[in-house]
Design an enzyme around this catalytic site. Sequence first.
Site, PDB file in Angstrom:
ATOM      1  N   LYS A  13      23.471  -9.694  22.184  1.00 35.55           N
ATOM      2  CA  LYS A  13      23.245  -8.623  21.201  1.00 35.55           C
ATOM      3  C   LYS A  13      21.766  -8.209  21.192  1.00 35.55           C
ATOM      4  O   LYS A  13      21.446  -7.029  21.178  1.00 35.55           O
ATOM      5  CB  LYS A  13      23.659  -9.083  19.793  1.00 35.55           C
ATOM      6  CG  LYS A  13      25.090  -9.553  19.685  1.00 35.55           C
ATOM      7  CD  LYS A  13      25.441 -10.035  18.283  1.00 35.55           C
ATOM      8  CE  LYS A  13      24.661 -11.236  17.802  1.00 35.55           C
ATOM      9  NZ  LYS A  13      24.927 -12.523  18.498  1.00 35.55           N
ATOM     10  N   ARG A  88      27.737 -10.530   9.242  1.00 36.22           N
ATOM     11  CA  ARG A  88      28.311 -11.798   9.726  1.00 36.22           C
ATOM     12  C   ARG A  88      29.353 -12.376   8.804  1.00 36.22           C
ATOM     13  O   ARG A  88      29.881 -13.459   9.063  1.00 36.22           O
ATOM     14  CB  ARG A  88      27.207 -12.826   9.874  1.00 36.22           C
ATOM     15  CG  ARG A  88      26.361 -12.475  11.033  1.00 36.22           C
ATOM     16  CD  ARG A  88      25.518 -13.631  11.396  1.00 36.22           C
ATOM     17  NE  ARG A  88      24.393 -13.086  12.076  1.00 36.22           N
ATOM     18  CZ  ARG A  88      23.785 -13.666  13.075  1.00 36.22           C
ATOM     19  NH1 ARG A  88      24.187 -14.831  13.484  1.00 36.22           N
ATOM     20  NH2 ARG A  88      22.785 -13.084  13.654  1.00 36.22           N
ATOM     21  N   ARG A 127      17.889 -20.765  27.179  1.00 33.41           N
ATOM     22  CA  ARG A 127      17.071 -19.659  26.650  1.00 33.41           C
ATOM     23  C   ARG A 127      15.723 -20.133  26.095  1.00 33.41           C
ATOM     24  O   ARG A 127      15.652 -21.168  25.433  1.00 33.41           O
ATOM     25  CB  ARG A 127      17.842 -18.969  25.516  1.00 33.41           C
ATOM     26  CG  ARG A 127      17.020 -17.906  24.802  1.00 33.41           C
ATOM     27  CD  ARG A 127      17.827 -17.080  23.868  1.00 33.41           C
ATOM     28  NE  ARG A 127      18.298 -17.830  22.701  1.00 33.41           N
ATOM     29  CZ  ARG A 127      18.969 -17.293  21.702  1.00 33.41           C
ATOM     30  NH1 ARG A 127      19.284 -16.012  21.733  1.00 33.41           N
ATOM     31  NH2 ARG A 127      19.374 -18.031  20.696  1.00 33.41           N
ATOM     32  N   ARG A 156      14.136 -22.108  20.621  1.00 34.14           N
ATOM     33  CA  ARG A 156      14.534 -22.033  19.210  1.00 34.14           C
ATOM     34  C   ARG A 156      15.170 -23.353  18.785  1.00 34.14           C
ATOM     35  O   ARG A 156      15.931 -23.942  19.562  1.00 34.14           O
ATOM     36  CB  ARG A 156      15.531 -20.883  18.991  1.00 34.14           C
ATOM     37  CG  ARG A 156      14.848 -19.567  18.736  1.00 34.14           C
ATOM     38  CD  ARG A 156      15.757 -18.384  18.745  1.00 34.14           C
ATOM     39  NE  ARG A 156      17.014 -18.487  18.013  1.00 34.14           N
ATOM     40  CZ  ARG A 156      17.863 -17.468  17.855  1.00 34.14           C
ATOM     41  NH1 ARG A 156      17.553 -16.283  18.354  1.00 34.14           N
ATOM     42  NH2 ARG A 156      18.991 -17.643  17.204  1.00 34.14           N
ATOM     43  N   ARG A 167      26.837 -23.174  15.359  1.00 35.83           N
ATOM     44  CA  ARG A 167      26.795 -21.694  15.268  1.00 35.83           C
ATOM     45  C   ARG A 167      28.093 -21.090  15.774  1.00 35.83           C
ATOM     46  O   ARG A 167      28.588 -20.098  15.232  1.00 35.83           O
ATOM     47  CB  ARG A 167      25.605 -21.150  16.069  1.00 35.83           C
ATOM     48  CG  ARG A 167      24.280 -21.384  15.360  1.00 35.83           C
ATOM     49  CD  ARG A 167      23.130 -21.383  16.320  1.00 35.83           C
ATOM     50  NE  ARG A 167      22.830 -20.070  16.847  1.00 35.83           N
ATOM     51  CZ  ARG A 167      22.146 -19.871  17.970  1.00 35.83           C
ATOM     52  NH1 ARG A 167      21.737 -20.872  18.712  1.00 35.83           N
ATOM     53  NH2 ARG A 167      21.903 -18.647  18.372  1.00 35.83           N
TER      54      ARG A 167
HETATM   55  P1  AP5 Z   1      20.553 -12.866  23.511  1.00 31.89           P
HETATM   56  O1  AP5 Z   1      20.372 -11.425  23.800  1.00 31.89           O
HETATM   57  O2  AP5 Z   1      19.398 -13.609  22.914  1.00 31.89           O
HETATM   58  O3  AP5 Z   1      21.904 -13.100  22.667  1.00 31.89           O
HETATM   59  P2  AP5 Z   1      22.212 -12.853  21.143  1.00 31.89           P
HETATM   60  O4  AP5 Z   1      23.615 -12.413  21.052  1.00 31.89           O
HETATM   61  O5  AP5 Z   1      21.160 -11.970  20.524  1.00 31.89           O
HETATM   62  O6  AP5 Z   1      22.098 -14.348  20.621  1.00 31.89           O
HETATM   63  P3  AP5 Z   1      21.370 -14.974  19.363  1.00 31.89           P
HETATM   64  O7  AP5 Z   1      21.406 -16.459  19.586  1.00 31.89           O
HETATM   65  O8  AP5 Z   1      19.998 -14.392  19.130  1.00 31.89           O
HETATM   66  O9  AP5 Z   1      22.297 -14.549  18.236  1.00 31.89           O
HETATM   67  P4  AP5 Z   1      22.560 -15.257  16.964  1.00 31.89           P
HETATM   68  O10 AP5 Z   1      23.473 -14.301  16.387  1.00 31.89           O
HETATM   69  O11 AP5 Z   1      23.021 -16.646  16.978  1.00 31.89           O
HETATM   70  O12 AP5 Z   1      21.065 -15.445  16.358  1.00 31.89           O
HETATM   71  P5  AP5 Z   1      20.210 -14.588  15.334  1.00 31.89           P
HETATM   72  O13 AP5 Z   1      18.817 -14.619  15.764  1.00 31.89           O
HETATM   73  O14 AP5 Z   1      20.847 -13.267  15.106  1.00 31.89           O
HETATM   74  O15 AP5 Z   1      21.001 -13.569  24.894  1.00 31.89           O
HETATM   75  C1  AP5 Z   1      21.155 -14.980  24.951  1.00 31.89           C
HETATM   76  C2  AP5 Z   1      20.615 -15.497  26.295  1.00 31.89           C
HETATM   77  O16 AP5 Z   1      21.449 -15.011  27.345  1.00 31.89           O
HETATM   78  C3  AP5 Z   1      19.189 -15.036  26.635  1.00 31.89           C
HETATM   79  O17 AP5 Z   1      18.490 -16.063  27.296  1.00 31.89           O
HETATM   80  C4  AP5 Z   1      19.412 -13.831  27.568  1.00 31.89           C
HETATM   81  O18 AP5 Z   1      18.328 -13.691  28.469  1.00 31.89           O
HETATM   82  C5  AP5 Z   1      20.690 -14.255  28.276  1.00 31.89           C
HETATM   83  N1  AP5 Z   1      21.541 -13.110  28.653  1.00 31.89           N
HETATM   84  C6  AP5 Z   1      21.744 -11.953  27.964  1.00 31.89           C
HETATM   85  N2  AP5 Z   1      22.618 -11.159  28.621  1.00 31.89           N
HETATM   86  C7  AP5 Z   1      22.995 -11.847  29.744  1.00 31.89           C
HETATM   87  C8  AP5 Z   1      23.878 -11.568  30.825  1.00 31.89           C
HETATM   88  N3  AP5 Z   1      24.552 -10.420  30.892  1.00 31.89           N
HETATM   89  N4  AP5 Z   1      24.029 -12.489  31.788  1.00 31.89           N
HETATM   90  C9  AP5 Z   1      23.348 -13.667  31.739  1.00 31.89           C
HETATM   91  N5  AP5 Z   1      22.471 -13.993  30.741  1.00 31.89           N
HETATM   92  C10 AP5 Z   1      22.305 -13.095  29.756  1.00 31.89           C
HETATM   93  O19 AP5 Z   1      20.398 -15.422  14.012  1.00 31.89           O
HETATM   94  C11 AP5 Z   1      19.814 -16.706  13.857  1.00 31.89           C
HETATM   95  C12 AP5 Z   1      20.138 -17.284  12.512  1.00 31.89           C
HETATM   96  O20 AP5 Z   1      19.625 -16.428  11.470  1.00 31.89           O
HETATM   97  C13 AP5 Z   1      21.620 -17.429  12.179  1.00 31.89           C
HETATM   98  O21 AP5 Z   1      22.179 -18.605  12.730  1.00 31.89           O
HETATM   99  C14 AP5 Z   1      21.560 -17.455  10.643  1.00 31.89           C
HETATM  100  O22 AP5 Z   1      21.119 -18.684  10.164  1.00 31.89           O
HETATM  101  C15 AP5 Z   1      20.494 -16.417  10.341  1.00 31.89           C
HETATM  102  N6  AP5 Z   1      21.059 -15.060  10.180  1.00 31.89           N
HETATM  103  C16 AP5 Z   1      20.757 -13.963  10.922  1.00 31.89           C
HETATM  104  N7  AP5 Z   1      21.474 -12.906  10.522  1.00 31.89           N
HETATM  105  C17 AP5 Z   1      22.265 -13.340   9.511  1.00 31.89           C
HETATM  106  C18 AP5 Z   1      23.256 -12.726   8.702  1.00 31.89           C
HETATM  107  N8  AP5 Z   1      23.571 -11.437   8.834  1.00 31.89           N
HETATM  108  N9  AP5 Z   1      23.886 -13.479   7.773  1.00 31.89           N
HETATM  109  C19 AP5 Z   1      23.562 -14.774   7.578  1.00 31.89           C
HETATM  110  N10 AP5 Z   1      22.648 -15.420   8.322  1.00 31.89           N
HETATM  111  C20 AP5 Z   1      21.994 -14.719   9.286  1.00 31.89           C
END
Ligand code: AP5
Length: 214
Positions: A13, A88, A127, A156, A167
């Site tokens: 994402k 979420r 990552r 992270r 997660r």
């Molecule tokens: P990446 O692009 O980083 O994936 P992502 O979907 O953004 O994953 P996240 O781990 O950031 O999402 P998340 O939802 O768990 O975390 P967030 O920060 O939002 O890609 C992942 C890896 O794959 C990278 O190394 C990339 O290079 C690689 N990659 C990408 N595309 C690829 C491909 N096609 N092929 C191969 N490799 C590829 O949230 C963190 C925390 O914040 C949550 O756990 C929660 O505690 C809190 N939080 C955030 N938002 C909320 C909410 N709305 N409600 C409640 N808590 C929240």
Amino acid sequence: MILVLLGPPGAGKGTQGEILAERLGIPKIATGDVLRAALRDGTEQGLAAKAYMDRGDLVPDAVILGIMKDVLLSPAAEKGAILDGVVRTVPQAEGLTIMLAELGRKVDRFLLFDVPEEELMQRLGGRVVCQGCQTPYKGLEPGTRCEKCGETLVRRKDDEPEAIRNRLKVYEAQTAPVVEWAKEKKMNLHKIDATGELNEITERAMKAIEEHTK
Ligand code: AP5
């Protein structure tokens, strides 16, 4: 245009959100990034979110909806926004819908990024992210400099195996129901195969967006 990116952790994402933001000329806003920045700045909001984030649990809905309100009222989001990881839980989806309706706006598209669990584990396990601009990288060591902003790349805390497993469980229990909610409400939801080369995935996403806007 308001786009909501849905999908499990590691689905890409953040990666695709950045590319789409550039293509569409609207900002990408990620609640995860906002919370990590708040934590780095030592704000009350950041410190309150830390324990939830480290474990891989969700931060309470009220905190997220507060962040969303600030974001939607900011001049940066006037032309639209790509909301990454924002909705979420079903209460967040409902809250966002109401907030947007009050502003005379709506979510134009929900894009659901689909990646098999095995690949998610591999992606997150390998990552590192920039502690400045949050750009994710794979195949680099922590301590390397970010090629975009020069800050240090770190691992992270929620990318440790136990937190990743939590997660994924949290996603199934609390976020997957948002997909059913969007279907029931007849929202414009489009599932995208988010495996393969980055540019192929971007093209699939652009096709889904353009089909909708025709
Ligand atoms: P990446 O692009 O980083 O994936 P992502 O979907 O953004 O994953 P996240 O781990 O950031 O999402 P998340 O939802 O768990 O975390 P967030 O920060 O939002 O890609 C992942 C890896 O794959 C990278 O190394 C990339 O290079 C690689 N990659 C990408 N595309 C690829 C491909 N096609 N092929 C191969 N490799 C590829 O949230 C963190 C925390 O914040 C949550 O756990 C929660 O505690 C809190 N939080 C955030 N938002 C909320 C909410 N709305 N409600 C409640 N808590 C929240």
